[in-house]
Design an enzyme around this catalytic site. Structure first.
Site, short mmCIF file in Angstrom:
data_model
loop_
_atom_site.label_atom_id
_atom_site.label_comp_id
_atom_site.label_asym_id
_atom_site.label_seq_id
_atom_site.Cartn_x
_atom_site.Cartn_y
_atom_site.Cartn_z
N ASP A 28 0.84 -1.21 0.00
CA ASP A 28 0.00 0.00 0.00
C ASP A 28 0.87 1.26 0.00
O ASP A 28 1.98 1.26 0.55
CB ASP A 28 -0.90 -0.03 1.25
CG ASP A 28 -2.07 0.93 1.13
OD1 ASP A 28 -2.28 1.50 0.04
OD2 ASP A 28 -2.77 1.13 2.14
N HIS A 45 2.93 3.19 -8.92
CA HIS A 45 2.70 1.77 -9.20
C HIS A 45 3.92 1.17 -9.92
O HIS A 45 4.30 0.03 -9.66
CB HIS A 45 1.45 1.59 -10.07
CG HIS A 45 0.17 2.00 -9.37
ND1 HIS A 45 -0.11 1.62 -8.07
CD2 HIS A 45 -0.90 2.73 -9.78
CE1 HIS A 45 -1.30 2.11 -7.72
NE2 HIS A 45 -1.80 2.79 -8.74
N LEU A 139 10.98 -20.68 -4.28
CA LEU A 139 9.91 -19.83 -3.74
C LEU A 139 8.61 -19.98 -4.55
O LEU A 139 8.65 -20.00 -5.78
CB LEU A 139 10.37 -18.36 -3.81
CG LEU A 139 9.33 -17.31 -3.46
CD1 LEU A 139 9.07 -17.27 -1.96
CD2 LEU A 139 9.75 -15.92 -3.94
#
Ligand code: FPP
Length: 249
Positions: A28, A45, A139
């Site tokens: 955020d 972004h 991962l």
């Protein structure tokens, strides 16, 4: 090899302690980061997508097994059309340009969220990323896309109701385990820690069921400023918490 007593920096400390198996992040603050610099929101972004790249590499390096990122919520469609287009464009760019590197890093890419509202081109990229990296055992990077936890829970309830109506399941067989098996990625363990950046302290419809015993770490840093050191600090904070799962010490 470094031992905990010799670790001097936060990064070194986070390195020697065993990492949480599953880290989930609510990324955020992209908009506020851009606003502070008098830049358009998309610049925030874009910088945020670079931070995703760095975080994935770092989580891989320190041996985190699952990293779940809230990339686009089912509520994010309410943003202005231009911003939704920018976010989808960034996702496309990420999936197109990062997939080879992620594959080389032995990362397995997975997705959670409703696919029906995503464009055919994004759906194609998702399917091809899932297939290409299916056998990687490093991962597991989960991107939550068009994800909303309440809708996920409703989906599970509806499927269970269907199984009961069709006589394939008895209501008494429904317990926490059966319920969780009907959520998006049932083989992935619940997050050990959920990090939210930018100072906001809420879950915003993210992993409501899965967060039952997660540690919450809220940091003031805006997502575009989050870096390897911020991650190490969050991991150190996680290690300070005592997880009791409702039992007595
Ligand atoms: C919240 O910041 C962030 C988002 C809604 C999108 C997260 C997307 C990225 C980090 C980039 C693309 C992702 C990938 C996986 C390549 P906000 O816009 O709500 O910030 P604000 O609260 O400061 O306005």
């Amino acid at each position: 090899m470094l031992v905990a007593e010799e670790a001097e920096t936060i990064a070194e400390l986070a390195d020697v302690a065993s990492p949480p198996a599953h880290i989930a992040i609510i990324m955020d603050g992209n908009g506020r980061w851009a606003k502070k610099r008098l830049l358009p929101r998309v610049a925030g972004h874009r910088k945020g997508a670079e931070v995703v790249r760095k975080c994935v590499r770092e989580c891989s390096r320190i041996g985190v097994k699952y990293l779940t990122l809230y990339a686009f919520s089912s509520e994010n469609w309410k943003r202005p059309e231009e911003e939704v287009k920018d976010l989808m464009g960034l996702l496309k760019h990420y999936l197109n340009n990062e997939i080879d590197q992620l594959h080389e890093q032995n990362v397995r890419l997975r997705f959670m969220g409703g696919r029906e509202r995503l464009s055919p081109s994004i759906n194609e990229l998702i399917t091809s990323a899932e297939q290409k990296t299916l056998n990687n055992n490093g991962l597991q990077l989960v991107l939550a896309l068009n994800y909303g936890s309440q809708a996920e829970i409703v989906m599970a309830a509806r499927e269970l109701a269907r199984e009961v109506a069709e006589g394939r399941l008895s209501p008494d067989e429904i317990d926490e385990k059966t319920f969780a098996e009907h959520l998006y990625l049932p083989d992935i363990p619940d997050p050990d820690v959920i990090i939210r950046t930018s100072g906001e302290q809420r879950l915003s419809n993210f992993l409501l069921w899965q967060a039952a015993y997660s540690e919450f770490i809220f940091v003031e840093t805006l997502w575009p400023d989050f870096d390897e050191n911020s991650l190490s600090q969050a991991i150190c904070e996680y290690h300070k918490r005592e997880r009791r799962y409702g039992a007595r010490p």
